[in-house]
Design a protein around this motif. Structure first.
Motif, PDB file in Angstrom:
ATOM      1  N   ALA A  81       3.342  55.378  -1.843  1.00 37.57           N
ATOM      2  CA  ALA A  81       4.332  55.608  -0.584  1.00 37.57           C
ATOM      3  C   ALA A  81       3.882  54.723   0.495  1.00 37.57           C
ATOM      4  O   ALA A  81       2.676  55.023   1.000  1.00 37.57           O
ATOM      5  CB  ALA A  81       4.477  57.042  -0.303  1.00 37.57           C
ATOM      6  N   GLY A  82       4.695  54.107   1.365  1.00 36.17           N
ATOM      7  CA  GLY A  82       4.514  53.410   2.504  1.00 36.17           C
ATOM      8  C   GLY A  82       3.799  51.873   2.193  1.00 36.17           C
ATOM      9  O   GLY A  82       3.686  51.135   3.129  1.00 36.17           O
ATOM     10  N   LYS A  83       3.557  51.649   1.108  1.00 41.48           N
ATOM     11  CA  LYS A  83       2.876  50.389   0.625  1.00 41.48           C
ATOM     12  C   LYS A  83       3.976  49.338   0.037  1.00 41.48           C
ATOM     13  O   LYS A  83       5.216  49.846  -0.232  1.00 41.48           O
ATOM     14  CB  LYS A  83       1.811  50.585  -0.343  1.00 41.48           C
ATOM     15  N   ARG A  84       3.675  48.233  -0.221  1.00 40.87           N
ATOM     16  CA  ARG A  84       4.407  47.197  -0.785  1.00 40.87           C
ATOM     17  C   ARG A  84       3.980  47.048  -2.210  1.00 40.87           C
ATOM     18  O   ARG A  84       2.590  46.878  -2.545  1.00 40.87           O
ATOM     19  CB  ARG A  84       4.269  45.890  -0.096  1.00 40.87           C
ATOM     20  N   ALA A  96       9.676  39.963  -7.033  1.00 39.61           N
ATOM     21  CA  ALA A  96      10.044  40.182  -5.663  1.00 39.61           C
ATOM     22  C   ALA A  96       9.138  41.409  -5.034  1.00 39.61           C
ATOM     23  O   ALA A  96       8.837  42.275  -5.835  1.00 39.61           O
ATOM     24  CB  ALA A  96      11.466  40.835  -5.611  1.00 39.61           C
ATOM     25  N   VAL A  97       8.840  41.218  -3.935  1.00 38.61           N
ATOM     26  CA  VAL A  97       8.035  42.101  -3.214  1.00 38.61           C
ATOM     27  C   VAL A  97       9.061  43.319  -2.585  1.00 38.61           C
ATOM     28  O   VAL A  97       9.888  42.949  -1.766  1.00 38.61           O
ATOM     29  CB  VAL A  97       7.033  41.545  -2.008  1.00 38.61           C
ATOM     30  N   LEU A  98       8.581  44.423  -2.800  1.00 40.32           N
ATOM     31  CA  LEU A  98       9.454  45.566  -2.439  1.00 40.32           C
ATOM     32  C   LEU A  98       8.704  46.572  -1.639  1.00 40.32           C
ATOM     33  O   LEU A  98       7.490  46.638  -1.959  1.00 40.32           O
ATOM     34  CB  LEU A  98      10.019  46.308  -3.776  1.00 40.32           C
ATOM     35  N   GLN A  99       9.354  47.159  -0.626  1.00 39.98           N
ATOM     36  CA  GLN A  99       8.536  48.189   0.214  1.00 39.98           C
ATOM     37  C   GLN A  99       9.041  49.620  -0.067  1.00 39.98           C
ATOM     38  O   GLN A  99      10.069  49.848  -0.423  1.00 39.98           O
ATOM     39  CB  GLN A  99       9.193  48.063   1.811  1.00 39.98           C
ATOM     40  N   VAL A 100       7.849  50.127  -0.563  1.00 36.31           N
ATOM     41  CA  VAL A 100       7.921  51.541  -1.027  1.00 36.31           C
ATOM     42  C   VAL A 100       8.192  52.573   0.095  1.00 36.31           C
ATOM     43  O   VAL A 100       7.526  52.624   1.217  1.00 36.31           O
ATOM     44  CB  VAL A 100       6.744  52.093  -1.775  1.00 36.31           C
ATOM     45  N   PRO A 101       9.286  53.379   0.370  1.00 35.72           N
ATOM     46  CA  PRO A 101       9.465  54.148   1.517  1.00 35.72           C
ATOM     47  C   PRO A 101       8.260  55.260   1.734  1.00 35.72           C
ATOM     48  O   PRO A 101       7.722  55.691   0.671  1.00 35.72           O
ATOM     49  CB  PRO A 101      10.757  54.918   1.431  1.00 35.72           C
ATOM     50  N   ALA A 102       7.795  55.376   2.908  1.00 35.31           N
ATOM     51  CA  ALA A 102       6.859  56.656   3.137  1.00 35.31           C
ATOM     52  C   ALA A 102       7.683  57.991   2.995  1.00 35.31           C
ATOM     53  O   ALA A 102       8.727  57.977   3.103  1.00 35.31           O
ATOM     54  CB  ALA A 102       6.514  56.469   4.554  1.00 35.31           C
ATOM     55  N   LEU A 103       6.670  58.896   2.491  1.00 34.19           N
ATOM     56  CA  LEU A 103       7.272  60.342   2.257  1.00 34.19           C
ATOM     57  C   LEU A 103       7.502  61.087   3.532  1.00 34.19           C
ATOM     58  O   LEU A 103       6.518  60.867   4.456  1.00 34.19           O
ATOM     59  CB  LEU A 103       6.071  60.988   1.457  1.00 34.19           C
ATOM     60  N   PRO A 104       8.464  61.752   3.504  1.00 29.07           N
ATOM     61  CA  PRO A 104       8.630  62.579   4.707  1.00 29.07           C
ATOM     62  C   PRO A 104       7.630  63.852   5.042  1.00 29.07           C
ATOM     63  O   PRO A 104       7.233  64.060   3.958  1.00 29.07           O
ATOM     64  CB  PRO A 104      10.045  63.093   4.590  1.00 29.07           C
ATOM     65  N   GLU A 105       7.212  64.209   6.204  1.00 24.63           N
ATOM     66  CA  GLU A 105       6.267  64.994   6.375  1.00 24.63           C
ATOM     67  C   GLU A 105       6.848  66.403   5.941  1.00 24.63           C
ATOM     68  O   GLU A 105       8.063  66.713   6.292  1.00 24.63           O
ATOM     69  CB  GLU A 105       6.005  65.398   7.704  1.00 24.63           C
ATOM     70  N   PRO A 106       6.177  67.225   5.198  1.00 27.36           N
ATOM     71  CA  PRO A 106       6.745  68.558   4.869  1.00 27.36           C
ATOM     72  C   PRO A 106       6.961  69.355   6.035  1.00 27.36           C
ATOM     73  O   PRO A 106       6.238  69.561   6.637  1.00 27.36           O
ATOM     74  CB  PRO A 106       5.448  69.041   3.868  1.00 27.36           C
ATOM     75  N   ILE A 107       7.851  70.211   5.905  1.00 28.56           N
ATOM     76  CA  ILE A 107       8.342  71.251   6.711  1.00 28.56           C
ATOM     77  C   ILE A 107       8.035  72.553   6.327  1.00 28.56           C
ATOM     78  O   ILE A 107       8.646  73.129   5.111  1.00 28.56           O
ATOM     79  CB  ILE A 107       9.854  71.024   7.215  1.00 28.56           C
TER      80      ILE A 107
END
Length: 332
Positions: free
Chosen positions: A20-23, A31-42
């Motif tokens: 998460a947050g890496k490519r 193709a180079v893809l951006q992995v979305p970062a995980l949201p902070e737990p609430i």
């Protein structure tokens, strides 16, 4: 847990959450893809009423007295933090309704919700009447302290803080009186700085004439009685020694405080040559028994004598022979 990622080539990728947050690179089209970062737990909490009053942010590293609050406890139980190195300050945290007493002029700052009032005595015995209060004031006058003490009470909501500063370079040490047999402490006259409400600040007499005359503390010393926290101040570095029946000999000015069940006396500092030429004074204080003793490395008397001895015109070669000659020629 895996993350589903769609590439522009139509391939669907299952990416571990550690990426998460890496490519990453698509294995089909590179193709180079951006992995979305995980949201902070609430954190989800149960429905509880929220106070509409502002609450002060508490300083870090607050400490509490080791004596648990019980039904028979007389003194208020307060938290504290000591900050600084050579010029220290103690920050006391008060809950609503809690009070701390202090010497007049020791306060540095106080937060919203704290009210202060100058009173005769420490307030530990409110039913003593006018005559009892006058006796308390008279005892403080004998020790050379101010006739009044200041009471700081938290009248708001949440937690609030009041800070007290040391009057000269040294250390502030907290002492839980509940850990001392008899719940009282003997200390030098100007050592007391502040304490939890319910602590009695009174005097103790040296019954032995020799100890009173040559012990360095005089016939009258301060006595703190209670089961809460008290804060005392002394010069330089303060160390705590615990005696197990042995005898400790101390420079008469370096004794800060000791537990009252110990034997306090004086003795000559060696033979006549050592007494007059040794530089350690004519007498030494001796403490014998089982208990704790607090000692200071820089008594105020020693500091003031050194300041007076070195006070003089600047820019005349301080510390040199020429500087001394210059002072003689100038008439200084």
């Amino acid at each position: 847990m895996t993350l589903n990622l769609h590439c522009q080539c139509g391939k669907q990728l299952a990416i571990p959450e550690t990426y998460a947050g890496k490519r990453v690179k698509c294995p089909s089209c590179a193709a180079v893809l951006q992995v979305p970062a995980l949201p902070e737990p609430i954190d989800v909490v149960a429905d509880t009423p929220v106070s509409s009053f502002p609450v002060s942010a508490a300083p870090k590293n607050m400490h509490r007295s080791g004596h648990g609050g019980g039904a028979n406890r007389r003194s208020h139980e307060v938290d504290y933090e000591i900050v600084g190195n050579d010029m220290q300050m103690v920050i006391v945290e008060l809950d609503p309704g809690e009070t701390v007493i202090a010497e007049a002029g020791a306060m540095t700052y106080m937060e919203e919700g704290i009210q202060f009032e100058a009173k005769m005595g420490d307030g530990s015995e409110p039913d003593t009447g006018f005559f009892g209060k006058m006796m308390s004031v008279g005892k403080r006058a004998i020790t050379g302290e101010s006739l009044f003490m200041t009471h700081f009470t938290h009248t708001g909501a949440g937690k609030s803080h009041v800070a007290f500063a040391a009057p000269y370079p040294g250390k502030i040490i907290p002492i839980d009186l509940a850990t001392i047999p008899g719940n009282d402490l003997i200390c030098q006259k100007d050592a007391f700085l502040c304490a939890a409400f319910g602590t009695q600040v009174t005097i103790a007499f040296n019954k032995k004439i020799g100890t009173g005359l040559f012990g360095g503390e005089g016939f009258i010393m301060q006595k703190l009685v209670g089961d809460g926290l008290a804060f005392i101040h002394a010069g330089g570095t303060i160390i705590e020694r615990e005696l197990h029946g042995e005898t400790l000999r101390v420079d008469t000015g370096c004794l800060v405080a000791f537990e009252p069940h110990m034997e306090y006396n004086i003795e000559r500092a060696g033979n006549l040559k050592s007494m007059f030429l040794g530089g350690e004074g004519l007498f030494l204080a001796t403490l014998r028994g089982h208990g704790r003793v607090w000692l200071q490395s820089l008594p105020m008397r020693r500091l003031s004598e050194r300041i007076v001895a070195n006070a003089g015109p600047s820019g005349k070669g301080e510390g040199s022979i020429l500087g001394s000659l210059g002072n003689l020629l100038d008439g200084d």
